[in-house]
Scaffold this active site. Structure first.
Site, PDB file in Angstrom:
ATOM      1  N   ASN A  11       0.888  -1.165   0.000  1.00 24.90           N
ATOM      2  CA  ASN A  11       0.000   0.000   0.000  1.00 24.90           C
ATOM      3  C   ASN A  11       0.927   1.216   0.000  1.00 24.90           C
ATOM      4  O   ASN A  11       1.485   1.579   1.030  1.00 24.90           O
ATOM      5  CB  ASN A  11      -0.872  -0.059   1.262  1.00 24.90           C
ATOM      6  N   ARG A  91      -2.596  -2.004  -3.543  1.00 21.67           N
ATOM      7  CA  ARG A  91      -3.801  -1.209  -3.348  1.00 21.67           C
ATOM      8  C   ARG A  91      -3.706   0.003  -4.258  1.00 21.67           C
ATOM      9  O   ARG A  91      -2.746   0.772  -4.175  1.00 21.67           O
ATOM     10  CB  ARG A  91      -3.861  -0.762  -1.891  1.00 21.67           C
ATOM     11  N   HIS A 179     -12.884   3.279  -0.306  1.00 19.62           N
ATOM     12  CA  HIS A 179     -12.859   2.290   0.797  1.00 19.62           C
ATOM     13  C   HIS A 179     -13.521   0.973   0.392  1.00 19.62           C
ATOM     14  O   HIS A 179     -13.979   0.204   1.238  1.00 19.62           O
ATOM     15  CB  HIS A 179     -13.570   2.832   2.069  1.00 19.62           C
ATOM     16  N   ARG A 239      -9.453  15.891   6.261  1.00 17.77           N
ATOM     17  CA  ARG A 239     -10.265  16.257   5.078  1.00 17.77           C
ATOM     18  C   ARG A 239     -11.632  16.763   5.523  1.00 17.77           C
ATOM     19  O   ARG A 239     -12.189  16.283   6.502  1.00 17.77           O
ATOM     20  CB  ARG A 239     -10.429  15.041   4.166  1.00 17.77           C
ATOM     21  N   GLU A 377      -8.120  -4.991   4.997  1.00 21.06           N
ATOM     22  CA  GLU A 377      -7.989  -4.739   3.560  1.00 21.06           C
ATOM     23  C   GLU A 377      -6.865  -5.582   2.951  1.00 21.06           C
ATOM     24  O   GLU A 377      -6.971  -6.044   1.818  1.00 21.06           O
ATOM     25  CB  GLU A 377      -7.742  -3.239   3.327  1.00 21.06           C
TER      26      GLU A 377
END
Ligand code: ADP
Length: 389
Positions: A11, A91, A179, A239, A377
């Protein structure tokens, strides 16, 4: 030597690379290289009981993604022994409109994915740098991409579009959702562990540093809070989440901010950190007495509650609500506040089960199951990568 396929999961971010090496289902080593280009170091755990080991890398080793992966190769040799890596699973944040499933990477696919960099400027270029570096470091391995957008590609059109002239939709300006790898893992977990769990109407609240919510029906995403970029929806660590587009126009015109300044504000100086002026970390906000910390938490919870109602309306009800990711998994207080006074929606939390960290935290009278499920994940990427081998 090993008889199982050996899979490395990567990732890659702007200055970091998270990695997990699996021999079949067994995790051999997990860790993160951070500080690329600045003060690089590598933190890893070989699962032999000694916990995390933190080592500095030389500036040469930590200069780029490519040099860092060479350092990782040496580390694997030293810690695990010489092992041949069969596949690298990456990813990749954006698969655009076309990539609705994991794919083996070749030059044509990589060229396509590079075209999506303007849609995810903070993630996509670094994800792809990681792919290029891995091609150099592990030239004999199959390189696979798993996309955060893929799980949402079958959104109904009304949840996929903005109210703009269709020509913009044709150009790819639409709601992608993110996601997705986490949502797919949770949906598969429900299918494996709860009879009929995958066919139910499920809302998953992925509440981490990045945060979003997804409505899943029959194992398919039917609505999510993130849209064209990973900025929309819930407020996050740094964010802003949902914002009136008129604010952006105002910042560009009346405030005379440059596009780069607005980008920096919305991605890095907003959310929990921007509102509180203290931290993006929920633990630090709970530990603070400052009113700004309490306000940031209130706003975070309020937006989750609004989206919960909205996603319930998308599916005409909810059978299962799942909390996951750093905040969702670890903060009983956030879960309590989200669920408080929501009996009208069928949400009734059992505070004792919630505080005890149980998987099922709904009370027996709750119309919906409320679950806390750790997301994984990397495991989802591992499964997809093996499937494509
Ligand atoms: P990322 O999006 O980076 O993968 P994570 O899912 O790891 O994020 O979530 C990280 C966030 O989880 C941290 O910023 C922190 O706010 C939150 N967190 C972790 N543990 C707790 C806790 N015990 N209570 C509240 N928040 C927590």
């Amino acid at each position: 030597m090993t008889s199982h396929p050996v899979v490395l999961i990567l990732n890659s971010g702007s200055s970091s690379i998270k990695f997990n090496l699996f021999d079949g289902k067994t995790e051999l080593i997990t860790g993160q290289i951070s500080g690329l280009g600045a003060e690089p170091h590598i933190k890893f755990d070989t699962h032999h009981g000694q916990g995390d080991i933190d080592q500095l890398l030389s500036p040469q080793e930590g200069e780029t993604h490519a040099t860092a992966l060479q350092a990782l190769l040496h580390l694997i040799d030293a810690e695990v022994g010489h092992i041949s890596i069969d596949a690298v699973g990456h990813r990749v944040v954006h698969g655009g409109a076309d990539y609705a499933a994991p794919i083996v990477l070749d030059d044509a696919v990589l060229a396509d994915l590079r075209k999506l960099i303007p849609l995810a400027p903070l993630h996509q270029p670094h994800n792809l740098d990681g792919v290029t570096a891995a091609q150099q470091a592990f030239p004999n391995a199959v390189q696979v991409a798993c996309f955060d957008t893929a799980f949402h590609r079958h959104h109904p059109w009304v949840n996929d579009t903005f109210a703009l002239p269709p020509s913009f939709y044709e150009k790819g300006i639409k709601r992608y959702g993110f996601h997705g790898i986490s949502y797919e893992y949770i949906s598969a977990y429900l299918g494996q562990n709860y009879p009929g769990g995958q066919s139910e109407k499920v809302v998953v609240a992925h509440l981490g540093n990045g945060a979003s919510m997804c409505a899943i029906h029959n194992g398919t995403s039917v609505g999510s809070t993130m849209g064209f970029t990973a900025l929309d929806g819930l407020p996050m660590g740094t964010r802003c989440g949902q914002i009136d587009p008129g604010v952006v126009l105002h910042l560009l015109t009346a405030e005379a901010m440059s596009p780069d300044e607005v980008t920096e504000l919305l991605y890095k100086r907003s959310g929990l950190k921007g509102m509180s002026g203290i931290s993006q970390d929920m633990r630090a906000l709970f530990a603070s007495d400052a009113p700004e910390a309490a306000k940031a938490i209130d706003y975070f919870v309020t937006r989750i509650r609004r989206e919960l109602g909205g996603l319930a309306a998308v599916m005409n009800g909810i059978d299962t609500l799942v909390f996951t990711a750093g905040i969702g998994e670890n903060s009983p207080e956030i879960r309590r506040r989200v669920c408080m006074d929501q009996e009208w929606l069928g949400v009734e939390i059992d505070q004792r089960l919630n505080d005890a960290g149980e998987e099922m935290i709904s009370s027996p009278s709750s119309r919906m199951k409320i679950l806390v499920i750790p997301t994984d994940e990397e495991e989802m990427i591992r499964r997809h990568t093996l499937n494509l081998l």
